[in-house]
Scaffold this motif. Structure first.
Motif, short mmCIF file in Angstrom:
data_model
loop_
_atom_site.label_atom_id
_atom_site.label_comp_id
_atom_site.label_asym_id
_atom_site.label_seq_id
_atom_site.Cartn_x
_atom_site.Cartn_y
_atom_site.Cartn_z
N GLY A 87 0.82 -1.20 0.00
CA GLY A 87 0.00 0.00 0.00
C GLY A 87 0.85 1.24 0.00
N VAL A 88 2.02 1.14 0.62
CA VAL A 88 2.99 2.24 0.62
C VAL A 88 4.27 1.80 -0.09
CG1 VAL A 88 4.41 3.76 2.07
CG2 VAL A 88 2.05 3.25 2.73
N PHE A 89 4.82 0.67 0.31
CA PHE A 89 6.08 0.18 -0.25
C PHE A 89 5.81 -0.95 -1.25
CE2 PHE A 89 7.18 1.62 4.10
CZ PHE A 89 8.06 2.63 3.76
N THR A 90 6.67 -1.02 -2.26
CA THR A 90 6.68 -2.13 -3.19
C THR A 90 8.09 -2.72 -3.20
OG1 THR A 90 4.98 -1.12 -4.60
CG2 THR A 90 6.35 -2.84 -5.60
N TYR A 91 8.17 -4.04 -3.07
CA TYR A 91 9.49 -4.66 -3.02
C TYR A 91 9.43 -6.10 -3.52
CZ TYR A 91 7.60 -6.53 1.40
OH TYR A 91 6.82 -7.13 2.35
N ARG A 92 10.60 -6.61 -3.89
CA ARG A 92 10.72 -8.01 -4.28
C ARG A 92 10.96 -8.85 -3.02
NH1 ARG A 92 8.86 -10.23 -8.47
NH2 ARG A 92 10.56 -11.74 -8.63
N ALA A 93 10.44 -10.06 -3.05
CA ALA A 93 10.57 -10.95 -1.89
C ALA A 93 10.86 -12.37 -2.33
CB ALA A 93 9.28 -10.92 -1.05
N ARG A 94 11.61 -13.06 -1.48
CA ARG A 94 11.88 -14.49 -1.66
C ARG A 94 10.91 -15.28 -0.80
NH1 ARG A 94 14.60 -17.84 1.57
NH2 ARG A 94 15.50 -16.10 2.77
N ALA A 95 10.29 -16.29 -1.39
CA ALA A 95 9.27 -17.07 -0.69
C ALA A 95 9.87 -18.33 -0.09
CB ALA A 95 8.15 -17.45 -1.65
N GLU A 96 9.49 -18.59 1.16
CA GLU A 96 9.91 -19.79 1.88
C GLU A 96 8.67 -20.44 2.51
OE1 GLU A 96 12.43 -21.10 5.88
OE2 GLU A 96 12.01 -18.98 5.44
N VAL A 97 8.39 -21.68 2.12
CA VAL A 97 7.25 -22.39 2.71
C VAL A 97 7.68 -22.94 4.06
CG1 VAL A 97 5.63 -24.30 2.44
CG2 VAL A 97 6.36 -22.99 0.43
N LEU A 98 6.97 -22.54 5.12
CA LEU A 98 7.32 -23.00 6.46
C LEU A 98 6.85 -24.44 6.64
CD1 LEU A 98 6.45 -19.88 8.65
CD2 LEU A 98 8.54 -20.40 7.35
N THR A 99 7.61 -25.20 7.41
CA THR A 99 7.29 -26.61 7.62
C THR A 99 7.36 -26.95 9.11
OG1 THR A 99 9.62 -27.26 7.31
CG2 THR A 99 8.20 -27.27 5.36
N GLY A 100 6.77 -28.09 9.45
CA GLY A 100 6.90 -28.66 10.78
C GLY A 100 6.42 -27.71 11.87
#
Length: 280
Positions: A87-100
């Motif tokens: 809504g204010v900031f735009t950025y690239r992100a790396r996705a990590e699926v959490l487990t356990g």
């Protein structure tokens, strides 16, 4: 192209810099743009998010309790990078699926903050709803803000802090347990970190720039710097109150109220004095 329901949310989100009305008023949302696993084309989806401290947020692939994972989640499995709009900031992100256990703790925090997540899990037909961490990818230069002038950028960032404080005040007022909820603690600590980073950036970049270009602002900048120190003290007091595992909701409410009063006065004064020279 998103479905009409999602497109209406996207349009309102972008038009009002994340401030939503109706059913989504006060909701913590982001727009997540992923790359299609099969098509390679970008797809934007509004998703609920959780603060997680530091440089990451959490998003939950509930799909409204569908037994099938949402498309955006499958896209991230194929290409684990995305663009996030707050809504204010735009950025690239790396996705990590959490487990356990990490996934389970994060989902339990979400349920504690909003029981609707548990209702989705019960509807999902045996599908374990994934939780995805989105890690901000560091980049050089100032953050990307959807603003046409430095003054508008300042106003948008200030309004972001105002909205978050209002949400936290509402959440602390609603708490009726003997301890502060785990997610609310994270929300408070994330706010503390955001304020620290914002004021550090002003002190090291914006204020020296203004001092060089507008010498008559010296008394204003000195006052703002003093207020930064005062707000930093209040932030630290809030951090101490909420950091313990048995944090007291009444003490947290008192510290949030003190921080809100000081910060609202500070933001109003800063806008009054600096927006005329920054534009917006």
């Amino acid at each position: 192209m998103p479905n009409p329901f999602n497109q209406n949310i996207i349009d309102e989100f972008r038009a009002h810099h994340g401030r939503m009305s109706g059913h989504f008023e006060g909701a913590r949302l982001v727009l997540l743009t992923t790359t299609g696993a099969r098509t390679g084309t970008p797809h934007t989806t509004p998703v609920g998010c959780l603060a997680d401290g530091g440089e990451r947020i959490l998003v939950i692939a509930s799909a409204g309790g569908s037994p099938r994972h949402p498309d955006w989640y499958r896209n991230l499995l194929a290409r684990p990078e995305a663009t996030v709009e707050s809504g204010v900031f735009t950025y690239r992100a790396r996705a990590e699926v959490l487990t356990g256990e990490e996934r389970d703790r994060a989902f339990a925090r979400a349920v504690e903050a909003d029981p609707g997540w548990q209702a989705y899990q019960e509807k999902a037909g045996g599908r374990v709803i994934p939780v995805v961490a989105l890690h901000r990818i560091a980049q050089g230069g100032p953050p990307e803000i959807a603003a046409d002038s430095p003054g508008e950028a300042m106003r948008l960032v200030h309004d972001m802090f105002r909205r978050e404080l209002a949400l936290i005040r509402k959440e602390t007022a609603a708490g009726d347990g003997a301890m502060l909820g785990a997610q609310l603690r994270v929300n408070c600590l994330t706010l503390c970190a955001g304020l620290h980073n914002h004021h550090t950036g002003e002190g090291t970049a914006l204020f020296p720039f203004l001092a060089g270009r507008h010498p008559h602002l010296a008394p204003v900048l000195e006052r703002l710097e003093r207020e930064h120190v005062r707000i930093a003290d209040l932030v630290e007091q809030l951090r101490r109150v909420v950091s313990g595992e048995r944090a007291d909701p009444a003490a947290a409410r008192a510290e949030v109220d003190r921080l809100t009063a000081a910060l609202e006065a500070h933001l109003a004064y800063e806008e009054e004095q600096l927006l005329p020279v920054l534009g917006g």
